[in-house]
Structures are given as C-alpha cells and as structure tokens.
Design a protein around this motif. Structure first.
Motif: not given
Length: 193
Positions: A41-44, A49-60, A86-93
């Motif tokens: 949830v923190k990563s989402i 909030e506009g932080y650098e998304s590559d460092n916050n959203i999980f790839d896996l 998956l409820e937060l991000k339906g295409d999460q790996r």
C-alpha cells in the motif's frame, strides 16, 4: 527491478537479500501478512503522490504460501495477500515460491481467476534470478488470466480442475524450457529448501 518479498523464514530472507543485491535489484522484505500489505500500500501511495514511480511500485511480488499474521496467532494463506494486492493493482506480477506449487497454483487460479508464476521449493539462485528477471512466463500468465476472466460465467466458483492441472503442467514445462536456454550453471550452491 523492485521486488517485494513476503516470507517469514529468516534463512530464506537472507538468501533472497544476497541474491537480489548481487544482481543489483531493489527489494523490501516483509515477514508477515500485515507488513506485506502495508509495504505494498505504501508503494502505491508513494506512486500516487508523484514520487519516482520506478523506485516505488513493485515489479514483482514474491509470496510464500503459508504466512503468519503479525500476532503469530494464525497463519494466513498467501492467497489472501495476493487477492488484496490484485484488488489494488490488477496486473501486478506475483510469484509463489512454494513447497506446495500445485496446491498454490490451483487454488490461486480457481479463487482469483488469475495465473501466477510458481517456483517450486527447493530452488537454486540461478532459477530464482532467471525467473524474476525474465518476463516470458509472466506474459504467458497474463494471456491465460485474460482467457480465464473472459469465461462465460466469471462469477462461477467452479473451475475445471483437469484444465487447471493442464495449465499448471504447461506453465511448468515453459519454465523448464526457459531455464534450459539460460542454463549457464555457476559453482554457486545456494538454494532454497
């Protein structure tokens, strides 16, 4: 690559840390159900909030099948975390690293109408890193997930078990084939049991 590991075994967490650091991947380890969801949830929220998304959203997200709750009074099935993610991000790996790969796979598909990647324990460093870094199997899983969700009655809890077993075999064969292509075994003997 940014990886969220949700695993309660300290020795396995240490191996994940070593392997991911050696391969220059960012990671966060959560050791229970609640902390895993909190980190996700923190990563989402940071991405929103506009932080650098590559460092916050999980790839896996790598899940163990059985996970303790924070108060250690009960174990949570990894499916509960997968469902919330998956409820937060339906295409999460999502990858299950499990000693019960078939059970995790069948329950995940029948419950969530989605196809996870499953890495059977025990596994070696190269197998984990190769699977984590390559997206071929993830693309296959996304294709099957789309087909599952387009079934005539998507609300039906009944999914043909024989079809799931065939799908599981297909994913395992694709994983083995994929790993054989990159089978440059080193002398490293670390593996997860």
């Amino acid at each position: 690559m940014n990886v969220l590991i949700i695993e309660d075994d300290d020795d396995i967490c240490q191996l994940y840390s070593i392997w991911l650091e050696e391969n220059r991947h960012d990671y966060i380890i959560a050791k229970n159900y609640e902390d895993g969801i909190l980190e996700y949830v923190k990563s989402i929220q940071q991405g929103d909030e506009g932080y650098e998304s590559d460092n916050n959203i999980f790839d896996l997200v790598v899940l163990d099948y059985d996970l303790p709750s924070k108060d250690m009074s009960s174990n949570q099935n990894g499916l509960h975390i997968a469902k919330e993610i998956l409820e937060l991000k339906g295409d999460q790996r999502i990858m299950f690293a499990s000693a019960w790969p078939k059970k995790a796979f069948v329950e995940y598909v029948s419950t969530l109408k989605s196809v996870p990647e499953v890495l059977p324990k025990p596994f070696e460093k190269e197998e984990f890193i190769n699977l984590a870094e390559k997206i071929n199997l993830y693309d296959i899983a996304k294709k099957f997930t789309k087909q599952l969700r387009e079934m005539k009655n998507p609300n039906s809890p009944d999914v043909d078990i024989k079809s799931l077993e065939s799908l599981f075999k297909l994913m395992n064969n694709a994983r083995r084939e994929f790993l054989q292509k990159d089978n440059d075994k080193s002398d490293d003997v670390d593996f997860i049991e």
